[in-house]
Design a protein around this motif. Structure first.
Motif, mmCIF file in Angstrom:
data_model
loop_
_atom_site.group_PDB
_atom_site.id
_atom_site.type_symbol
_atom_site.label_atom_id
_atom_site.label_comp_id
_atom_site.label_asym_id
_atom_site.label_seq_id
_atom_site.Cartn_x
_atom_site.Cartn_y
_atom_site.Cartn_z
ATOM 1 N N ALA A 1 -17.567 5.512 33.866
ATOM 2 C CA ALA A 1 -17.451 6.656 32.887
ATOM 3 C C ALA A 1 -16.728 6.072 31.601
ATOM 4 O O ALA A 1 -16.017 5.469 31.560
ATOM 5 N N HIS A 2 -17.158 6.942 30.527
ATOM 6 C CA HIS A 2 -16.698 6.837 29.262
ATOM 7 C C HIS A 2 -16.818 7.999 28.335
ATOM 8 O O HIS A 2 -17.308 9.037 28.930
ATOM 9 N N GLY A 3 -16.133 8.098 27.322
ATOM 10 C CA GLY A 3 -15.942 9.388 26.768
ATOM 11 C C GLY A 3 -16.627 9.480 25.014
ATOM 12 O O GLY A 3 -16.421 8.202 24.598
ATOM 13 N N GLY A 4 -17.161 10.283 24.588
ATOM 14 C CA GLY A 4 -17.712 10.296 23.348
ATOM 15 C C GLY A 4 -18.898 11.173 23.010
ATOM 16 O O GLY A 4 -19.461 11.882 24.125
ATOM 17 N N PRO A 5 -19.110 11.293 21.792
ATOM 18 C CA PRO A 5 -20.248 12.190 21.344
ATOM 19 C C PRO A 5 -21.822 11.817 21.982
ATOM 20 O O PRO A 5 -21.888 10.564 22.055
ATOM 21 N N VAL A 6 -22.581 12.871 22.203
ATOM 22 C CA VAL A 6 -24.101 12.416 22.940
ATOM 23 C C VAL A 6 -24.624 13.804 22.562
ATOM 24 O O VAL A 6 -24.249 14.747 22.401
ATOM 25 N N LYS A 7 -26.003 13.381 21.785
ATOM 26 C CA LYS A 7 -26.858 14.291 21.382
ATOM 27 C C LYS A 7 -27.906 14.470 22.709
ATOM 28 O O LYS A 7 -28.361 13.697 23.213
ATOM 29 N N THR A 8 -28.123 15.691 22.615
ATOM 30 C CA THR A 8 -29.085 16.072 23.688
ATOM 31 C C THR A 8 -30.459 16.893 23.118
ATOM 32 O O THR A 8 -30.314 17.523 22.061
ATOM 33 N N VAL A 9 -31.720 16.416 23.543
ATOM 34 C CA VAL A 9 -32.808 16.774 22.917
ATOM 35 C C VAL A 9 -33.519 17.441 24.083
ATOM 36 O O VAL A 9 -33.968 16.656 24.868
ATOM 37 N N LEU A 10 -34.235 18.625 23.689
ATOM 38 C CA LEU A 10 -35.483 18.886 24.759
ATOM 39 C C LEU A 10 -36.568 18.405 24.117
ATOM 40 O O LEU A 10 -37.103 18.611 22.955
ATOM 41 N N VAL A 11 -37.500 17.757 25.099
ATOM 42 C CA VAL A 11 -38.834 17.278 24.600
ATOM 43 C C VAL A 11 -39.957 17.744 25.421
ATOM 44 O O VAL A 11 -39.625 18.231 26.494
ATOM 45 N N GLY A 12 -41.030 17.512 25.080
ATOM 46 C CA GLY A 12 -42.265 17.917 25.805
ATOM 47 C C GLY A 12 -42.795 19.133 25.318
ATOM 48 O O GLY A 12 -42.232 19.906 24.722
ATOM 49 N N ARG A 13 -44.051 19.396 25.471
ATOM 50 C CA ARG A 13 -44.846 20.389 25.297
ATOM 51 C C ARG A 13 -44.098 21.808 25.656
ATOM 52 O O ARG A 13 -43.946 22.546 24.890
ATOM 53 N N ALA A 14 -43.617 21.742 26.792
ATOM 54 C CA ALA A 14 -42.731 23.044 27.386
ATOM 55 C C ALA A 14 -41.368 22.861 27.149
ATOM 56 O O ALA A 14 -40.585 23.486 27.703
ATOM 57 N N HIS A 15 -41.071 21.743 26.619
ATOM 58 C CA HIS A 15 -39.397 21.533 26.401
ATOM 59 C C HIS A 15 -38.816 21.439 27.874
ATOM 60 O O HIS A 15 -37.786 22.031 28.044
ATOM 61 N N ASN A 16 -39.587 20.854 28.704
ATOM 62 C CA ASN A 16 -38.791 20.727 29.778
ATOM 63 C C ASN A 16 -38.054 19.468 30.088
ATOM 64 O O ASN A 16 -38.026 18.995 31.589
ATOM 65 N N GLU A 17 -38.051 18.716 29.325
ATOM 66 C CA GLU A 17 -37.248 17.338 29.697
ATOM 67 C C GLU A 17 -36.200 17.414 28.686
ATOM 68 O O GLU A 17 -36.194 17.456 27.634
ATOM 69 N N LEU A 18 -34.869 16.936 29.150
ATOM 70 C CA LEU A 18 -33.789 16.837 28.447
ATOM 71 C C LEU A 18 -33.273 15.425 28.269
ATOM 72 O O LEU A 18 -33.405 14.504 29.221
ATOM 73 N N VAL A 19 -33.226 14.923 27.181
ATOM 74 C CA VAL A 19 -33.150 13.434 26.843
ATOM 75 C C VAL A 19 -31.724 13.322 26.302
ATOM 76 O O VAL A 19 -31.588 14.392 25.155
ATOM 77 N N TYR A 20 -30.847 12.375 26.463
ATOM 78 C CA TYR A 20 -29.589 11.982 25.785
ATOM 79 C C TYR A 20 -29.593 10.848 24.940
ATOM 80 O O TYR A 20 -30.331 9.806 25.361
ATOM 81 N N HIS A 21 -28.920 11.001 23.835
ATOM 82 C CA HIS A 21 -28.971 9.766 22.892
ATOM 83 C C HIS A 21 -27.506 9.686 22.642
ATOM 84 O O HIS A 21 -26.598 10.545 22.357
ATOM 85 N N GLY A 22 -27.227 8.349 22.113
ATOM 86 C CA GLY A 22 -25.732 8.111 21.646
ATOM 87 C C GLY A 22 -25.238 6.757 22.141
ATOM 88 O O GLY A 22 -25.565 6.347 23.302
ATOM 89 N N ASP A 23 -24.502 6.132 21.452
ATOM 90 C CA ASP A 23 -23.764 4.944 21.559
ATOM 91 C C ASP A 23 -22.926 5.023 23.101
ATOM 92 O O ASP A 23 -23.024 4.056 23.963
ATOM 93 N N VAL A 24 -22.328 6.274 23.354
ATOM 94 C CA VAL A 24 -21.654 6.359 24.728
ATOM 95 C C VAL A 24 -22.520 5.832 25.892
ATOM 96 O O VAL A 24 -21.923 5.422 26.911
ATOM 97 N N LEU A 25 -23.712 6.150 25.762
ATOM 98 C CA LEU A 25 -24.631 6.093 26.811
ATOM 99 C C LEU A 25 -24.311 4.484 27.187
ATOM 100 O O LEU A 25 -24.443 4.031 28.432
ATOM 101 N N ASN A 26 -24.946 3.534 26.178
ATOM 102 C CA ASN A 26 -25.229 2.235 26.029
ATOM 103 C C ASN A 26 -23.833 1.571 26.482
ATOM 104 O O ASN A 26 -23.816 0.785 27.631
ATOM 105 N N THR A 27 -22.863 2.134 26.205
ATOM 106 C CA THR A 27 -21.292 1.558 26.310
ATOM 107 C C THR A 27 -21.002 1.796 27.952
ATOM 108 O O THR A 27 -20.643 0.896 28.336
#
Length: 79
Positions: free
Chosen positions: A8-34
């Motif tokens: 577990a770690h903490g920090g800012p994460v961006k969330t994006v809805l993707v796909g034609r129906a926007h049915n998939e949530l994708v997370y981006h950010g250095d916190v995930l890599n760390t």
């Protein structure tokens, strides 16, 4: 019996809805890599759960013995 490790770690994460129906949530950010790099240290340290100092500092004070410091880790591809 399967075993699992986690980190577990903490920090800012961006969330994006993707796909034609926007049915998939994708997370981006250095916190995930760390967090993934911290989790990769579980086996080497013989621990099932590791948390970062950043997250630890945000927690309420814990009873003595609740957490054990593991020192400063060198994480792959991290300065």
């Amino acid at each position: 019996m399967p075993t699992f490790t986690a980190a577990a770690h903490g920090g800012p994460v961006k969330t994006v809805l993707v796909g034609r129906a926007h049915n998939e949530l994708v997370y981006h950010g250095d916190v995930l890599n760390t967090t993934a790099r911290i989790q990769a240290q579980c086996n080497a340290l013989g621990s099932q759960l590791l948390i970062s100092e950043v997250l630890y500092q945000q927690l309420e004070p814990q009873p003595a013995g609740q957490f054990a410091r593991r020192g400063q880790l060198v994480l792959r591809d991290k300065a």
